[in-house]
Scaffold this motif. Structure first.
Motif, PDB file in Angstrom:
ATOM      1  N   CYS A  94       0.978  -1.272  -0.024  1.00  0.00           N
ATOM      2  CA  CYS A  94      -0.230   0.036   0.059  1.00  0.00           C
ATOM      3  C   CYS A  94       0.795   1.158   0.041  1.00  0.00           C
ATOM      4  O   CYS A  94       1.851   1.106  -0.038  1.00  0.00           O
ATOM      5  CB  CYS A  94      -0.943   0.002   1.200  1.00  0.00           C
ATOM      6  SG  CYS A  94       0.221   0.299   2.904  1.00  0.00           S
ATOM      7  N   CYS A  97       2.726   1.717   3.573  1.00  0.00           N
ATOM      8  CA  CYS A  97       4.421   0.734   3.648  1.00  0.00           C
ATOM      9  C   CYS A  97       5.576   1.067   2.544  1.00  0.00           C
ATOM     10  O   CYS A  97       6.046   1.705   2.516  1.00  0.00           O
ATOM     11  CB  CYS A  97       3.872  -0.805   2.979  1.00  0.00           C
ATOM     12  SG  CYS A  97       2.411  -1.450   4.709  1.00  0.00           S
ATOM     13  N   CYS A 105       0.200   0.919   8.174  1.00  0.00           N
ATOM     14  CA  CYS A 105      -0.139   0.366   7.018  1.00  0.00           C
ATOM     15  C   CYS A 105      -1.601  -0.089   6.663  1.00  0.00           C
ATOM     16  O   CYS A 105      -2.572  -0.729   7.841  1.00  0.00           O
ATOM     17  CB  CYS A 105       0.254  -1.467   6.791  1.00  0.00           C
ATOM     18  SG  CYS A 105      -0.904  -2.649   5.110  1.00  0.00           S
TER      19      CYS A 105
HETATM   20 ZN   LIG Z   1       0.798  -1.813   3.911  1.00  0.00          ZN
END
Ligand SMILES: [Zn+2]
Ligand SMILES: [Zn+2]
Length: 348
Positions: A94, A97, A105
């Protein structure tokens, strides 16, 4: 015939059981990780005592160390027999991240099941075998007798995250509130960063320990005015950083008067979100105060933690109270919940 592996489940409040789970099947890009040691963090203790509800039965274990038993298709960088810690809870896919904010996250709740378990999982290393994506592992090269301390990689990494957010510098004065394991870890890291350290702790045994561990000043907030002590130590200026490791919401109002201008308050401990503290925004504005939240570590923080442990910069063995065998899991939980006990490990 299905192969079974050993696991530890909090069945309900006050009940811990040794159970068997199906041995997980390896998917591509995963490794089969055999847990050697798992540590009982506050999450496991709170679930056991009914102070936090993820749903029961509950399988914890995010503080761990183990060995790679099998490597799936597509895995690079790991081989059977490598020791490592497995880190969580991030997807690596994502925007949070990918921009280095893995503690936030966006898919924390939708992680792949590592094991077949009919209940809630936080971490999962309370199962002897788990199948995890290879990028969730950090390779270590320990002496075998040092293996248990690596189970404390995650709590150290949490505090590295915190200290880096506080950007503690040489000559900073750092007030650490509370001397549980998180207070101890912050003390060690603040000293590595060249700070003058002050520990405020109500428990006598822990205060004495803080002294032994090299805190420059130790305050008993039950009997002394913390403000007067800080004024004396800093010659009326206030400290540059306050790290709060206790979950007491009543503490916040008193912190501002302990802080110098442009000072930072690190909100380390989890807090009851339903009990907000009042904050004087005018004071924050005019004195340029920073209030900094910090939670969990990134994978990079975990990597740094393993490097500090491997180089023996921090003697984490002092934080291991005891190691219980798998069969004595219930006794391990009971022992971990006693006052003044640092970390309790379970050995598979
Ligand atoms: Zn993530
Ligand atoms: Zn933890």
């Amino acid at each position: 015939m299905t192969e079974l592996v050993r696991a530890i489940s909090v069945e309900k409040i006050g009940s811990v059981e040794n159970i068997n789970l199906e041995k997980p099947k390896l998917r591509d890009y995963e490794v089969l990780f055999k847990v050697h040691y798992v540590s009982l963090c506050t999450i496991e203790q709170r679930v056991y005592k009914g102070k936090r509800d993820y749903g029961y039965p509950f399988l914890g274990g995010h503080e761990n160390v183990g060995e790679i038993i099998e490597v799936g298709n597509g895995v690079v960088g790991f081989e059977k027999g490598d020791y490592s810690v497995f880190t969580f809870n991030y997807c690596n896919q994502c925007e949070s991240c990918q921009s280095g904010r893995g503690t936030q996250c966006e898919h924390q709740k939708e992680q792949l099941q590592k094991i077949e378990f009919d209940g809630s999982i936080v971490g999962g290393a309370m199962s002897e075998y788990i199948a995890v994506p290879a990028w969730q592992l950090i390779k270590i090269t320990p002496k075998i007798e040092d293996l248990p301390v690596f189970a404390l990689t995650e709590p150290l990494a949490c505090c590295i995250h915190s200290v880096e957010k506080a950007n503690i510098q040489f000559g900073d004065t750092v007030l650490i509130i509370g001397f549980g394991i998180m207070g101890w870890l912050h003390l060690q890291l603040a000293k590595l960063r060249g700070a003058i350290t002050i520990v405020s702790e109500g428990d006598e045994e822990r205060r004495n320990f803080a002294q032994v561990e090299g805190a420059d000043y130790v305050i008993n907030p039950m009997e002394e005015s913390v403000e007067s002590c800080i004024n004396e130590i800093t010659q009326q200026k206030g400290v540059t950083v306050i790290v709060n490791t206790v979950a007491n919401p009543n503490i916040w109002d008193s912190l501002f008067s302990l802080l110098t201008t442009q000072g930072k308050i690190i909100a380390y401990s989890s807090q009851d979100m339903k009990k907000p503290a009042s904050v004087d925004m005018g004071y924050i504005h005019s004195k340029e105060i920073q209030i900094i939240g910090t939670v969990n570590p990134t994978v990079h923080d975990n990597l740094k933690a393993t490097k500090l442990i491997m180089a023996k910069r921090i003697d984490l063995e002092k934080m291991i109270d005891s190691i219980f065998d798998y069969e004595d899991a219930k006794a391990a939980f009971d022992h971990a919940c006693l006052p003044n006990v640092y970390r309790v490990l379970i050995k598979f």
